[in-house]
Structure formats: C-alpha cells, structure tokens
Design an enzyme around this catalytic site. Sequence first.
Site, mmCIF file in Angstrom:
data_model
loop_
_atom_site.group_PDB
_atom_site.id
_atom_site.type_symbol
_atom_site.label_atom_id
_atom_site.label_comp_id
_atom_site.label_asym_id
_atom_site.label_seq_id
_atom_site.Cartn_x
_atom_site.Cartn_y
_atom_site.Cartn_z
ATOM 1 N N GLU A 47 49.714 35.342 34.506
ATOM 2 C CA GLU A 47 48.790 36.224 33.972
ATOM 3 C C GLU A 47 47.992 35.671 32.608
ATOM 4 O O GLU A 47 46.845 35.847 32.492
ATOM 5 C CB GLU A 47 49.109 37.808 33.954
ATOM 6 C CG GLU A 47 49.508 38.319 35.415
ATOM 7 C CD GLU A 47 48.547 38.638 35.941
ATOM 8 O OE1 GLU A 47 47.268 39.073 35.718
ATOM 9 O OE2 GLU A 47 48.452 38.670 37.371
ATOM 10 N N GLU A 141 51.305 44.552 39.465
ATOM 11 C CA GLU A 141 50.342 43.493 39.293
ATOM 12 C C GLU A 141 49.096 43.823 40.265
ATOM 13 O O GLU A 141 48.027 43.989 39.858
ATOM 14 C CB GLU A 141 50.632 42.199 38.910
ATOM 15 C CG GLU A 141 51.381 41.486 38.033
ATOM 16 C CD GLU A 141 50.516 41.628 36.546
ATOM 17 O OE1 GLU A 141 49.516 42.018 36.663
ATOM 18 O OE2 GLU A 141 50.997 41.555 35.315
ATOM 19 N N ARG A 142 49.480 43.787 41.570
ATOM 20 C CA ARG A 142 48.786 43.970 42.711
ATOM 21 C C ARG A 142 47.275 43.155 42.767
ATOM 22 O O ARG A 142 46.246 43.809 42.819
ATOM 23 C CB ARG A 142 48.349 45.566 42.859
ATOM 24 C CG ARG A 142 49.703 46.226 43.069
ATOM 25 C CD ARG A 142 49.577 47.724 43.186
ATOM 26 N NE ARG A 142 48.665 48.410 42.440
ATOM 27 C CZ ARG A 142 49.002 48.949 41.205
ATOM 28 N NH1 ARG A 142 50.452 48.717 40.762
ATOM 29 N NH2 ARG A 142 48.162 49.461 40.409
ATOM 30 N N PRO A 143 47.390 41.846 42.401
ATOM 31 C CA PRO A 143 46.176 41.256 42.471
ATOM 32 C C PRO A 143 45.543 41.076 43.915
ATOM 33 O O PRO A 143 46.269 41.559 45.051
ATOM 34 C CB PRO A 143 46.449 39.721 42.164
ATOM 35 C CG PRO A 143 47.953 39.449 42.582
ATOM 36 C CD PRO A 143 48.638 40.982 42.360
ATOM 37 N N ALA A 144 44.299 40.894 44.155
ATOM 38 C CA ALA A 144 43.797 40.477 45.537
ATOM 39 C C ALA A 144 44.256 39.629 46.412
ATOM 40 O O ALA A 144 44.555 39.850 47.447
ATOM 41 C CB ALA A 144 42.293 39.897 45.172
#
Length: 181
Positions: A47, A141-144
């Site tokens: 990140e 975080e839960r990114p795409a």
Amino acid sequence: MGAWVGGNYWLDQSEMELNAAYVWNYFQAQGWTLNAVAGMLGNMQSESHINPGIWQGLDEGNLSGGYGIVQWTPATKFLNWCTDNGLIYTDMDANLQRIIYEVENRLQWIKTPQFPLTFAEFTQSTEDAYYLAIAFLRNYERPAELNQPWRGTQAETWFTFLGGLPKRKKGMPLYFYLRRY
C-alpha cells in the site's frame, strides 16, 4: 520508541525496515502478535512502502485518493480524524493510533466467511503471517483486485526480519530446521 521516516516518496528497503521495526515495537506494546503485525506489514508494504506520509500515486493533496501507511481512502477519512483529535497526519504515531482506534471501535474491518476473524481476534492470532496477510487484504484493505499472494510472501519476509522463525519446508527434518536458526 525509536526512529521512523516518511514523506511523499517511495521508501527504500532500509527505510522500510526501520519503519517495520517501529511498527512492530508499537503494536507489540499493545499486545499484538508478531504474526498479526507481519501480516499487516505485508499489506503496508504494497500500500505505502510502510510510509506514514505518502499520498496515493504521490498525488499530494488529492483528498479523494488514499493517504498514509494503509492508504485510507478517501484521504479525508484519516485527515479529518487527525484534525478532530489534535494529531499531525504525517506522523507515524497518528497512523498507528488510527489503526488502534479502528480495532477498538470496530471500524474498517469486515469479517468474511473465508477469514472469519474480528479485527481484535486478528491482533491476537497465531495463524501464520501469510494467512494473516491475506486476511488483512480481504477483511481490511479490500482492493478491487483481491488476488495478491505477494502480500502474504512479504508478510513472511517481515515475520522473519522481525525475529520469527520461517516455516519449516515440507519434509525437512526438525533437527536440520532448528540448526539453521
């Protein structure tokens, strides 16, 4: 507690190591396991390069983008919290205090069926660093793009760097494993 570095630039390896040690010392004092901190560091490396003062894409002042060690998005989520609490948003301790605040107030973390831990349980977990990195990726975080196994590998590296023993390779006799470390 030690030194750390930060700013709106990518850190080199030695700077990330300095910051990782600082993060470990901070959360160790809060009772977190090394496994959990290493899992989180594997994500922080991707990140922000473990940099508390970095803007997403180095786009300083872009309030709709991410900011900080875990790239809070939008940046105002973190910046406004710092203002409300009299903290300096570029400071490492402010970044880490925000994470503690999120654990205590059950914010940001969403427990998933694949990783059925609460944030508080995560902080105490002795699951391996790889697993906890992926749990942090999915639940915090839960990114795409969720398929990021390198975050787990990075977590294993931080675990070892901070003093944990790496996992024993399958088939390696325990005696030889222990002699190496």
